[in-house]
Design a protein around this motif. Sequence first.
Motif, PDB file in Angstrom:
ATOM      1  N   PRO A  53       0.818  -1.227   0.000  1.00  9.11           N
ATOM      2  CA  PRO A  53       0.000   0.000   0.000  1.00  9.11           C
ATOM      3  C   PRO A  53       0.848   1.271   0.000  1.00  9.11           C
ATOM      4  N   GLU A  54       2.022   1.182   0.628  1.00 12.66           N
ATOM      5  CA  GLU A  54       2.912   2.355   0.651  1.00 12.66           C
ATOM      6  C   GLU A  54       3.456   2.639  -0.758  1.00 12.66           C
ATOM      7  N   ILE A  55       3.813   1.602  -1.478  1.00 13.93           N
ATOM      8  CA  ILE A  55       4.317   1.779  -2.847  1.00 13.93           C
ATOM      9  C   ILE A  55       3.225   2.423  -3.711  1.00 13.93           C
ATOM     10  N   LEU A  56       2.008   1.935  -3.501  1.00 12.90           N
ATOM     11  CA  LEU A  56       0.871   2.438  -4.278  1.00 12.90           C
ATOM     12  C   LEU A  56       0.585   3.905  -3.956  1.00 12.90           C
ATOM     13  N   ASP A  57       0.441   4.198  -2.659  1.00 11.18           N
ATOM     14  CA  ASP A  57      -0.011   5.532  -2.241  1.00 11.18           C
ATOM     15  C   ASP A  57       1.081   6.593  -2.308  1.00 11.18           C
ATOM     16  N   GLU A  58       2.329   6.172  -2.143  1.00 15.81           N
ATOM     17  CA  GLU A  58       3.387   7.187  -2.081  1.00 15.81           C
ATOM     18  C   GLU A  58       4.171   7.326  -3.384  1.00 15.81           C
ATOM     19  N   ALA A  59       4.041   6.359  -4.291  1.00 14.44           N
ATOM     20  CA  ALA A  59       4.778   6.475  -5.551  1.00 14.44           C
ATOM     21  C   ALA A  59       3.856   6.390  -6.770  1.00 14.44           C
ATOM     22  N   MET A  60       3.043   5.346  -6.840  1.00  6.57           N
ATOM     23  CA  MET A  60       2.314   5.085  -8.081  1.00  6.57           C
ATOM     24  C   MET A  60       1.161   6.063  -8.332  1.00  6.57           C
ATOM     25  N   ILE A  61       0.317   6.257  -7.319  1.00  9.46           N
ATOM     26  CA  ILE A  61      -0.825   7.167  -7.511  1.00  9.46           C
ATOM     27  C   ILE A  61      -0.352   8.612  -7.686  1.00  9.46           C
ATOM     28  N   PRO A  62       0.599   9.083  -6.863  1.00  8.37           N
ATOM     29  CA  PRO A  62       1.107  10.445  -7.111  1.00  8.37           C
ATOM     30  C   PRO A  62       1.693  10.617  -8.522  1.00  8.37           C
ATOM     31  N   ALA A  63       2.289   9.559  -9.065  1.00  8.38           N
ATOM     32  CA  ALA A  63       2.850   9.666 -10.422  1.00  8.38           C
ATOM     33  C   ALA A  63       1.737   9.900 -11.442  1.00  8.38           C
ATOM     34  N   MET A  64       0.622   9.192 -11.288  1.00  3.41           N
ATOM     35  CA  MET A  64      -0.489   9.382 -12.232  1.00  3.41           C
ATOM     36  C   MET A  64      -1.103  10.774 -12.080  1.00  3.41           C
ATOM     37  N   THR A  65      -1.104  11.282 -10.844  1.00  3.59           N
ATOM     38  CA  THR A  65      -1.609  12.639 -10.612  1.00  3.59           C
ATOM     39  C   THR A  65      -0.722  13.645 -11.350  1.00  3.59           C
ATOM     40  N   GLU A  66       0.587  13.416 -11.278  1.00  2.00           N
ATOM     41  CA  GLU A  66       1.527  14.310 -11.966  1.00  2.00           C
ATOM     42  C   GLU A  66       1.333  14.211 -13.490  1.00  2.00           C
ATOM     43  N   VAL A  67       1.082  13.013 -13.989  1.00  4.24           N
ATOM     44  CA  VAL A  67       0.835  12.853 -15.428  1.00  4.24           C
ATOM     45  C   VAL A  67      -0.391  13.685 -15.833  1.00  4.24           C
ATOM     46  N   GLY A  68      -1.406  13.652 -14.991  1.00  7.43           N
ATOM     47  CA  GLY A  68      -2.613  14.446 -15.259  1.00  7.43           C
ATOM     48  C   GLY A  68      -2.299  15.930 -15.290  1.00  7.43           C
ATOM     49  N   ARG A  69      -1.429  16.360 -14.366  1.00 10.58           N
ATOM     50  CA  ARG A  69      -1.049  17.782 -14.324  1.00 10.58           C
ATOM     51  C   ARG A  69      -0.284  18.165 -15.604  1.00 10.58           C
ATOM     52  N   LEU A  70       0.612  17.295 -16.022  1.00 16.93           N
ATOM     53  CA  LEU A  70       1.401  17.582 -17.235  1.00 16.93           C
ATOM     54  C   LEU A  70       0.502  17.660 -18.465  1.00 16.93           C
ATOM     55  N   PHE A  71      -0.547  16.821 -18.448  1.00 18.48           N
ATOM     56  CA  PHE A  71      -1.519  16.841 -19.557  1.00 18.48           C
ATOM     57  C   PHE A  71      -2.289  18.167 -19.554  1.00 18.48           C
ATOM     58  N   GLU A  72      -2.656  18.584 -18.338  1.00 19.16           N
ATOM     59  CA  GLU A  72      -3.433  19.824 -18.206  1.00 19.16           C
ATOM     60  C   GLU A  72      -2.665  21.036 -18.712  1.00 19.16           C
ATOM     61  N   ILE A  73      -1.342  21.042 -18.486  1.00 19.44           N
ATOM     62  CA  ILE A  73      -0.551  22.208 -18.920  1.00 19.44           C
ATOM     63  C   ILE A  73       0.041  21.998 -20.329  1.00 19.44           C
ATOM     64  N   ASN A  74      -0.504  21.033 -21.042  1.00 21.45           N
ATOM     65  CA  ASN A  74      -0.107  20.763 -22.432  1.00 21.45           C
ATOM     66  C   ASN A  74       1.346  20.358 -22.602  1.00 21.45           C
ATOM     67  N   GLU A  75       1.906  19.744 -21.547  1.00 25.05           N
ATOM     68  CA  GLU A  75       3.266  19.244 -21.709  1.00 25.05           C
ATOM     69  C   GLU A  75       3.201  17.786 -22.149  1.00 25.05           C
ATOM     70  N   TYR A  76       2.123  17.123 -21.745  1.00 19.95           N
ATOM     71  CA  TYR A  76       1.877  15.755 -22.163  1.00 19.95           C
ATOM     72  C   TYR A  76       0.624  15.737 -23.043  1.00 19.95           C
ATOM     73  N   TYR A  77       0.607  14.788 -23.978  1.00 19.98           N
ATOM     74  CA  TYR A  77      -0.568  14.582 -24.810  1.00 19.98           C
ATOM     75  C   TYR A  77      -1.038  13.135 -24.599  1.00 19.98           C
ATOM     76  N   VAL A  78      -2.061  12.727 -25.309  1.00 26.22           N
ATOM     77  CA  VAL A  78      -2.635  11.400 -25.087  1.00 26.22           C
ATOM     78  C   VAL A  78      -1.582  10.272 -25.177  1.00 26.22           C
TER      79      VAL A  78
END
Length: 212
Positions: free
Chosen positions: A34-59
């Motif tokens: 659960p620590e790997i999930l909550d402290e590394a994996m889920i935050p990484a997907m949140t960051e991917v979403g942020r990068l998408f929002e600011i047009n640094e990442y695309y689909v």
Amino acid sequence: MGHKETIYEGIIKGNAKAVEEAVKAALAEGIPAPEILDEAMIPAMTEVGRLFEINEYYVPEMLIAARAMKTGLAVLKPELVKAAVEPKGKVALGTVKGDLHDIGKNLVAIMIEGAGFEVIDLGVDVSPEKFVQTVQEQDVDVIGMSALLTTTMPNMKNTIEALKEAGVRDKVKVIIGGAPVTQKYADEIGADGYSRDAAGAARLVQELLNVA
Ligand code: B1M
């Protein structure tokens, strides 16, 4: 770099191989799943979403990040699921019609399975008719719907309406979740429960079926 940092960076960069190896190494070192999930994996997907929002990442970048996330989740799954001998009930899960996001739904499936329930995974883009058919044909106790888009959320309401029209609404409990979904929305559409995360969804099923 520690394993959690490697996992975090690996998901953001879409490096599935690095993620797979780092998750294995982290588990071998005794870092709880659960620590790997909550402290590394889920935050990484949140960051991917942020990068998408600011047009640094695309689909395409979101897609390869999702692939890396899923590779890591596959390694983590046996650690998150402690198989129960007798299933305590049956839960059918799906991402609603028009929506293809399945990582959150898959995580919910893992946690509900881990809490000792049988899970029928209906996949993504699940129509109200398919949910109705599942209730009619399989002996499910709970329907779980996931939506990640504000544009697909109304299909949760449509599904509940379809269950009512088919006369099977009272046969099942309905739970909903996903980033744009709220308790308020759940109340509005007459769902039996809402959870903001996967572990909470498993607790909710236990509460609703009285098998905590
Ligand atoms: Co999309 N996407 N995406 N995407 N994507 C979001 C959701 C978005 C917020 C990104 C952003 O703009 N910041 C945005 C939605 C905006 C909105 O509607 N408000 C968005 C968009 C716009 C789109 C497209 C429209 C982009 C385009 O084509 N222009 C498109 C739509 C496709 C479609 O579905 N028809 C699209 C496509 C994709 C990919 C296919 C590339 C990929 C999905 C791959 C896959 O799932 N196999 C993708 C991804 C990866 C994301 C982000 C980056 C990450 C989602 C994720 O996996 N999170 C996402 C940004 C973000 O969420 N920050 C984004 C990790 C996961 C563990 O969290 O799914 O929230 P989550 O699940 C949580 C909880 O919500 C909860 O528990 C989980 C874990 O604790 N939960 C439940 C989920 N379901 C539950 C059910 C329950 C209970 C709890 O009970 C039943």
